[in-house]
Design an enzyme around this catalytic site. Structure first.
Site, PDB file in Angstrom:
ATOM      1  N   HIS A  91       0.819  -1.228   0.000  1.00 51.66           N
ATOM      2  CA  HIS A  91       0.000   0.000   0.000  1.00 51.66           C
ATOM      3  C   HIS A  91       0.849   1.274   0.000  1.00 51.66           C
ATOM      4  CE1 HIS A  91      -3.604  -2.317   0.469  1.00 51.66           C
ATOM      5  NE2 HIS A  91      -3.293  -2.755   1.673  1.00 51.66           N
ATOM      6  N   ASP A 115      -2.649 -10.706  -2.378  1.00 49.70           N
ATOM      7  CA  ASP A 115      -3.207 -10.222  -1.109  1.00 49.70           C
ATOM      8  C   ASP A 115      -4.667  -9.822  -1.359  1.00 49.70           C
ATOM      9  OD1 ASP A 115      -2.053  -8.878   1.708  1.00 49.70           O
ATOM     10  OD2 ASP A 115      -3.809  -7.852   0.893  1.00 49.70           O
ATOM     11  N   HIS A 140      -6.255  -7.382  -0.442  1.00 48.93           N
ATOM     12  CA  HIS A 140      -6.382  -5.940  -0.710  1.00 48.93           C
ATOM     13  C   HIS A 140      -5.608  -5.565  -1.978  1.00 48.93           C
ATOM     14  CE1 HIS A 140      -6.732  -6.449   3.729  1.00 48.93           C
ATOM     15  NE2 HIS A 140      -7.782  -5.656   3.531  1.00 48.93           N
ATOM     16  N   ASP A 170      -4.425 -13.159   3.356  1.00 49.84           N
ATOM     17  CA  ASP A 170      -5.654 -12.705   3.989  1.00 49.84           C
ATOM     18  C   ASP A 170      -6.906 -13.013   3.165  1.00 49.84           C
ATOM     19  OD1 ASP A 170      -4.631 -10.824   2.228  1.00 49.84           O
ATOM     20  OD2 ASP A 170      -4.674  -9.147   3.643  1.00 49.84           O
TER      21      ASP A 170
END
Ligand SMILES: [Zn+2]
Length: 290
Positions: free
Chosen positions: A102, A138, A140, A225
């Site tokens: 991120h 991931d 996200h 995740d």
């Protein structure tokens, strides 16, 4: 530290040998500013002197040790890259925290300070190991990694992620700009996506990477995740699903080296099992180390 221990236990189970690299802070900072605003590491260093506090975002609490930890994470990934480039191992897993995908050019966010994978991609390119393919599974979207290479055709960014979801980016219409057009591929997935959905999307994405370029290095933003037991992700990938994803990546990469970098994964048992399964799937070609 518990997340790292779980990831390391998983890597050991997959038969990966372990090494703990020494970190040359100056060299790591040099590599970091190849992709990040030079003010970012200096701002973080200063902020950590006044910690505990938050840095750039409420998701990024810092302690006096955060700067050193974030530098060490990048250092560990760069050591893994050097290990690969020296021809020592075709598959390496960098078990690091904090995560990185991120982090944008000038901002920390989403638990990330420096973009570990992006720094490694740029370092690989500068050493002549390009073009580079980054695969990010991931749950996200890796908005930072996407941003850093959005205009580039020497790094392909492929992401599978829940959408719409944090951090809000990653629509299928985000495909790169200028020379980079066609070198970003987002495969947004609905909540609850299972093994079948993930494996289908990964196979499709990998085909598109190979149509666009012949990577000389694969970097994996490996977040676990999307596991069915993860408390944050809301997806339904099983441990066996991660093993199959590892196999797909091994088949796509063939003899080209693969550096796997830990991103998220917040159920410790699921993280350990998923890392072991993914790395064993990935290790079908050659051997590895962590
Ligand atoms: Zn994540």
């Amino acid at each position: 530290m518990a997340r790292l221990e779980a990831a390391l236990a998983g890597a050991r189970r997959a038969g990966f040998a372990e090494r703990t690299p020494a970190v040359d802070e100056e060299a790591v900072l040099q590599a970091i500013v190849q992709v990040h605003d030079p003010r970012l590491p200096e701002r973080l260093r200063e902020a950590c002197r006044r910690a505990p506090s938050f840095f750039d975002s409420a998701d990024n609490p810092i302690s006096p040790g955060t700067f050193a930890a974030a530098v060490a994470a990048v250092g560990c990934v760069l050591d893994g890259l050097a290990h690969i480039m020296a021809g020592n191992a075709p598959r390496v897993f960098a078990a690091v925290r904090p995560p990185g995908h991120h982090a944008t050019r000038s901002q920390a966010m989403g638990f990330c300070f420096f973009n570990n994978v992006a720094v490694a991609a740029e370092a690989a390119l500068q050493k002549g190991f390009g073009p580079v393919a980054i695969v990010d599974f991931d749950v996200h979207h890796g908005n930072g990694t996407q941003e850093l290479f959005y205009h580039r055709d020497d790094v392909f960014y492929l992401s599978l992620h829940r959408y719409p979801y944090y951090p809000g980016t990653g629509g299928a219409d985000e495909i790169g700009v200028g020379r980079g057009r066609g070198f970003t591929r987002n495969l947004p997935l609905a909540p609850g996506a299972d093994d079948e959905v993930y494996l289908g999307a990964l196979a499709l994405g990998l085909e598109e990477v190979m149509r666009a370029m012949s990577p000389h290095m694969w970097l994996i933003s490996a977040g676990f995740d999307a596991h069915e037991l993860d408390p944050l992700g809301g997806m339904a990938v099983t441990t066996e699903g991660f093993q199959k994803m590892g196999k797909l990546l091994a088949q796509a990469a063939g003899s080209v080296p693969v550096l796997v970098v830990l991103e998220g994964g917040y159920n410790l048992d699921a993280l350990k099992e998923s890392v072991a399964a993914f790395l064993s799937g990935l290790s079908q070609v050659g051997s590895g180390s962590s």
